[in-house]
Design a protein around this motif. Structure first.
Motif, PDB file in Angstrom:
ATOM      1  N   THR A  59       4.557   2.467   5.823  1.00 55.97           N
ATOM      2  CA  THR A  59       5.049   2.914   7.123  1.00 55.97           C
ATOM      3  C   THR A  59       4.042   3.806   7.831  1.00 55.97           C
ATOM      4  OG1 THR A  59       7.319   2.839   6.290  1.00 55.97           O
ATOM      5  CG2 THR A  59       6.936   4.112   8.291  1.00 55.97           C
ATOM      6  N   LYS A  60       3.359   4.646   7.050  1.00 58.00           N
ATOM      7  CA  LYS A  60       2.442   5.625   7.632  1.00 58.00           C
ATOM      8  C   LYS A  60       1.181   4.973   8.174  1.00 58.00           C
ATOM      9  CE  LYS A  60       1.490  10.016   8.378  1.00 58.00           C
ATOM     10  NZ  LYS A  60       2.331  10.845   9.253  1.00 58.00           N
ATOM     11  N   GLU A  61       0.706   3.937   7.493  1.00 62.16           N
ATOM     12  CA  GLU A  61      -0.516   3.257   7.925  1.00 62.16           C
ATOM     13  C   GLU A  61      -0.257   1.751   8.071  1.00 62.16           C
ATOM     14  OE1 GLU A  61      -4.296   5.790   6.438  1.00 62.16           O
ATOM     15  OE2 GLU A  61      -3.512   4.362   4.992  1.00 62.16           O
ATOM     16  N   PRO A  62       0.547   1.357   9.058  1.00 60.14           N
ATOM     17  CA  PRO A  62       0.864  -0.068   9.211  1.00 60.14           C
ATOM     18  C   PRO A  62      -0.401  -0.886   9.449  1.00 60.14           C
ATOM     19  CG  PRO A  62       1.511   1.187  11.166  1.00 60.14           C
ATOM     20  CD  PRO A  62       1.138   2.181  10.125  1.00 60.14           C
ATOM     21  N   GLY A  63      -0.500  -2.000   8.731  1.00 58.03           N
ATOM     22  CA  GLY A  63      -1.645  -2.886   8.910  1.00 58.03           C
ATOM     23  C   GLY A  63      -2.854  -2.549   8.056  1.00 58.03           C
ATOM     24  N   GLN A  64      -2.864  -1.381   7.427  1.00 58.51           N
ATOM     25  CA  GLN A  64      -3.991  -0.987   6.592  1.00 58.51           C
ATOM     26  C   GLN A  64      -3.659  -1.244   5.119  1.00 58.51           C
ATOM     27  OE1 GLN A  64      -6.004   2.702   7.388  1.00 58.51           O
ATOM     28  NE2 GLN A  64      -5.195   2.836   9.476  1.00 58.51           N
ATOM     29  N   SER A  65      -4.510  -1.998   4.452  1.00 60.61           N
ATOM     30  CA  SER A  65      -4.303  -2.352   3.037  1.00 60.61           C
ATOM     31  C   SER A  65      -2.891  -2.897   2.821  1.00 60.61           C
ATOM     32  CB  SER A  65      -4.533  -1.131   2.137  1.00 60.61           C
ATOM     33  OG  SER A  65      -5.808  -0.576   2.334  1.00 60.61           O
ATOM     34  N   GLU A  66      -2.376  -3.595   3.824  1.00 56.67           N
ATOM     35  CA  GLU A  66      -0.959  -3.943   3.813  1.00 56.67           C
ATOM     36  C   GLU A  66      -0.622  -4.938   2.706  1.00 56.67           C
ATOM     37  OE1 GLU A  66       2.448  -4.121   7.178  1.00 56.67           O
ATOM     38  OE2 GLU A  66       0.559  -5.092   7.634  1.00 56.67           O
ATOM     39  N   GLU A  67      -1.469  -5.958   2.533  1.00 61.24           N
ATOM     40  CA  GLU A  67      -1.184  -6.935   1.494  1.00 61.24           C
ATOM     41  C   GLU A  67      -1.149  -6.278   0.118  1.00 61.24           C
ATOM     42  OE1 GLU A  67      -3.048 -10.979  -0.531  1.00 61.24           O
ATOM     43  OE2 GLU A  67      -3.716 -10.369   1.473  1.00 61.24           O
ATOM     44  N   ALA A  68      -2.152  -5.442  -0.184  1.00 58.61           N
ATOM     45  CA  ALA A  68      -2.210  -4.781  -1.484  1.00 58.61           C
ATOM     46  C   ALA A  68      -1.012  -3.863  -1.688  1.00 58.61           C
ATOM     47  CB  ALA A  68      -3.508  -3.982  -1.613  1.00 58.61           C
ATOM     48  N   ARG A  69      -0.594  -3.176  -0.639  1.00 57.20           N
ATOM     49  CA  ARG A  69       0.529  -2.248  -0.760  1.00 57.20           C
ATOM     50  C   ARG A  69       1.848  -2.998  -0.921  1.00 57.20           C
ATOM     51  NH1 ARG A  69      -1.675   2.253   3.624  1.00 57.20           N
ATOM     52  NH2 ARG A  69      -2.975   3.389   2.103  1.00 57.20           N
ATOM     53  N   VAL A  70       1.977  -4.144  -0.261  1.00 61.52           N
ATOM     54  CA  VAL A  70       3.186  -4.948  -0.434  1.00 61.52           C
ATOM     55  C   VAL A  70       3.277  -5.450  -1.870  1.00 61.52           C
ATOM     56  CG1 VAL A  70       4.228  -7.172   0.151  1.00 61.52           C
ATOM     57  CG2 VAL A  70       3.522  -5.606   1.961  1.00 61.52           C
ATOM     58  N   VAL A  71       2.168  -5.963  -2.399  1.00 60.13           N
ATOM     59  CA  VAL A  71       2.160  -6.435  -3.780  1.00 60.13           C
ATOM     60  C   VAL A  71       2.502  -5.289  -4.726  1.00 60.13           C
ATOM     61  CG1 VAL A  71       0.727  -7.341  -5.644  1.00 60.13           C
ATOM     62  CG2 VAL A  71       0.532  -8.299  -3.347  1.00 60.13           C
ATOM     63  N   SER A  72       1.878  -4.126  -4.501  1.00 60.78           N
ATOM     64  CA  SER A  72       2.149  -2.960  -5.347  1.00 60.78           C
ATOM     65  C   SER A  72       3.613  -2.553  -5.277  1.00 60.78           C
ATOM     66  CB  SER A  72       1.264  -1.787  -4.920  1.00 60.78           C
ATOM     67  OG  SER A  72       1.599  -0.613  -5.638  1.00 60.78           O
ATOM     68  N   ALA A  73       4.184  -2.548  -4.060  1.00 60.78           N
ATOM     69  CA  ALA A  73       5.588  -2.152  -3.901  1.00 60.78           C
ATOM     70  C   ALA A  73       6.513  -3.118  -4.625  1.00 60.78           C
ATOM     71  CB  ALA A  73       5.946  -2.077  -2.421  1.00 60.78           C
ATOM     72  N   ARG A  78       9.933  -4.011  -9.538  1.00 66.83           N
ATOM     73  CA  ARG A  78      10.228  -4.660 -10.819  1.00 66.83           C
ATOM     74  C   ARG A  78      10.163  -3.657 -11.963  1.00 66.83           C
ATOM     75  NH1 ARG A  78       5.644  -8.498 -12.207  1.00 66.83           N
ATOM     76  NH2 ARG A  78       4.680  -6.466 -12.593  1.00 66.83           N
ATOM     77  N   GLU A  79       9.119  -2.829 -11.995  1.00 73.05           N
ATOM     78  CA  GLU A  79       8.962  -1.866 -13.081  1.00 73.05           C
ATOM     79  C   GLU A  79      10.076  -0.829 -13.070  1.00 73.05           C
ATOM     80  OE1 GLU A  79       6.710  -2.378 -15.444  1.00 73.05           O
ATOM     81  OE2 GLU A  79       6.221  -4.156 -14.277  1.00 73.05           O
ATOM     82  N   ALA A  80      10.562  -0.473 -11.885  1.00 73.34           N
ATOM     83  CA  ALA A  80      11.655   0.496 -11.775  1.00 73.34           C
ATOM     84  C   ALA A  80      13.018  -0.144 -11.965  1.00 73.34           C
ATOM     85  CB  ALA A  80      11.609   1.183 -10.408  1.00 73.34           C
ATOM     86  N   GLY A  81      13.072  -1.476 -11.924  1.00 73.98           N
ATOM     87  CA  GLY A  81      14.360  -2.163 -12.006  1.00 73.98           C
ATOM     88  C   GLY A  81      15.181  -2.030 -10.755  1.00 73.98           C
ATOM     89  N   ASP A  82      14.509  -1.753  -9.619  1.00 77.61           N
ATOM     90  CA  ASP A  82      15.233  -1.551  -8.364  1.00 77.61           C
ATOM     91  C   ASP A  82      14.940  -2.715  -7.422  1.00 77.61           C
ATOM     92  OD1 ASP A  82      16.448  -0.630  -6.030  1.00 77.61           O
ATOM     93  OD2 ASP A  82      16.063   1.454  -6.565  1.00 77.61           O
ATOM     94  N   TRP A  83      15.709  -3.776  -7.584  1.00 79.66           N
ATOM     95  CA  TRP A  83      15.513  -4.983  -6.785  1.00 79.66           C
ATOM     96  C   TRP A  83      16.050  -4.821  -5.375  1.00 79.66           C
ATOM     97  CZ3 TRP A  83      12.183  -8.306  -8.771  1.00 79.66           C
ATOM     98  CH2 TRP A  83      11.957  -8.248 -10.145  1.00 79.66           C
ATOM     99  N   LYS A  84      16.901  -3.836  -5.149  1.00 79.45           N
ATOM    100  CA  LYS A  84      17.324  -3.529  -3.776  1.00 79.45           C
ATOM    101  C   LYS A  84      16.119  -3.111  -2.951  1.00 79.45           C
ATOM    102  CE  LYS A  84      22.028  -2.021  -4.913  1.00 79.45           C
ATOM    103  NZ  LYS A  84      22.972  -0.872  -4.919  1.00 79.45           N
ATOM    104  N   GLU A  85      15.248  -2.297  -3.555  1.00 80.69           N
ATOM    105  CA  GLU A  85      14.033  -1.892  -2.861  1.00 80.69           C
ATOM    106  C   GLU A  85      13.092  -3.072  -2.673  1.00 80.69           C
ATOM    107  OE1 GLU A  85      12.893   1.243  -1.562  1.00 80.69           O
ATOM    108  OE2 GLU A  85      15.074   1.431  -1.594  1.00 80.69           O
ATOM    109  N   GLY A  86      13.022  -3.941  -3.668  1.00 79.19           N
ATOM    110  CA  GLY A  86      12.215  -5.138  -3.517  1.00 79.19           C
ATOM    111  C   GLY A  86      12.685  -5.979  -2.344  1.00 79.19           C
ATOM    112  N   ASP A  87      13.998  -6.057  -2.150  1.00 79.01           N
ATOM    113  CA  ASP A  87      14.557  -6.797  -1.027  1.00 79.01           C
ATOM    114  C   ASP A  87      14.144  -6.162   0.296  1.00 79.01           C
ATOM    115  OD1 ASP A  87      16.165  -8.969  -0.110  1.00 79.01           O
ATOM    116  OD2 ASP A  87      17.753  -7.551   0.354  1.00 79.01           O
TER     117      ASP A  87
END
Length: 230
Positions: A59-73, A78-87
């Motif tokens: 949100t803070k840097e829209p468009g910057q490193s966006e693909e990498a940050r989406v993959v990381s998120a 998955r690691e947190a078990g929070d699929w609501k956030e994944g959605d």
């Protein structure tokens, strides 16, 4: 056995991108170490906090490193078990024609669709056990809540687990345990002021200095208008 979630600091030194990136990385390293050591509830809490900050960076840097940050998120959800956030991350993806076309998106969409119903079912099961405890507090209903929470803590999102256990421990007078769960919630959602309010109010019952330390840390991060009633 009590687990010290205070090893996970909820806040970076400043709400600036370099500090947040560094803090996110520290949470991930601590979560990985906790998982290796067999402390899965601590690990999932750390990963959930890192996920929060990854979404903050999106949100803070829209468009910057966006693909990498989406993959990381998505990986952190998955690691947190929070699929609501994944959605919610996928909702962010769907707003971008560029991100929509990335090859990994459909894979993650399928994973979220597969795992989200199970998360919802687990949280409903935990809420049902808690409501039974509220209706009829007893050793049996307390045990049911704890057994359900312990099982879900190993496989699901930490937020529902910590929320319910904090309430149960507070009602039973287990103030130290309740504080650990309130601390964990603040790690999971560090910029949600009500969580900081709950933690400071709870701390004030046992240690007013620690409560004021929480207030001052919040003021340092949020600015002079930040105020927590005790």
């Amino acid at each position: 056995m009590s687990v010290d979630f205070q090893r996970l600091d909820p806040w970076p030194g400043k709400l600036e991108v370099p500090e947040v990136q560094q803090h996110k990385g520290a949470l991930i390293r601590k979560a990985q170490a906790a998982r290796t050591a067999g402390y899965e509830a601590v690990a999932r809490t750390g990963f959930r906090g890192a996920l929060y900050w990854e979404r903050w960076l999106l949100t803070k840097e829209p468009g910057q490193s966006e693909e990498a940050r989406v993959v990381s998120a998505l990986e952190l959800s998955r690691e947190a078990g929070d699929w609501k956030e994944g959605d919610l991350v996928l909702v962010h993806v769907d707003r971008s024609p560029v991100l929509q076309r990335l090859p990994f998106v459909e894979h993650w969409r399928a994973l979220v669709a597969e795992n989200l119903p199970e998360q919802v079912a687990h949280e409903q099961e935990l809420e049902t056990a808690f409501q039974e405890f509220k209706r009829q507090p007893s050793e049996e209903t307390v045990l049911k809540v704890r057994e359900t929470a312990d099982r879900i803590a190993e496989i699901g999102s930490p937020i529902a687990v910590h929320t319910i256990l904090a309430r149960v421990d507070a009602e039973l007078g287990a103030l130290e345990d309740a504080e650990e769960h309130l601390t964990a919630l603040l790690v999971c959602r560090p910029l949600w002021v009500p969580y900081a309010v709950q933690l400071a109010e709870h701390q004030s019952r046992r240690d007013i200095k620690r409560a004021f330390a929480t207030i001052e840390a919040g003021r340092h991060l949020f600015g002079p208008n930040f105020w927590l009633p005790l």
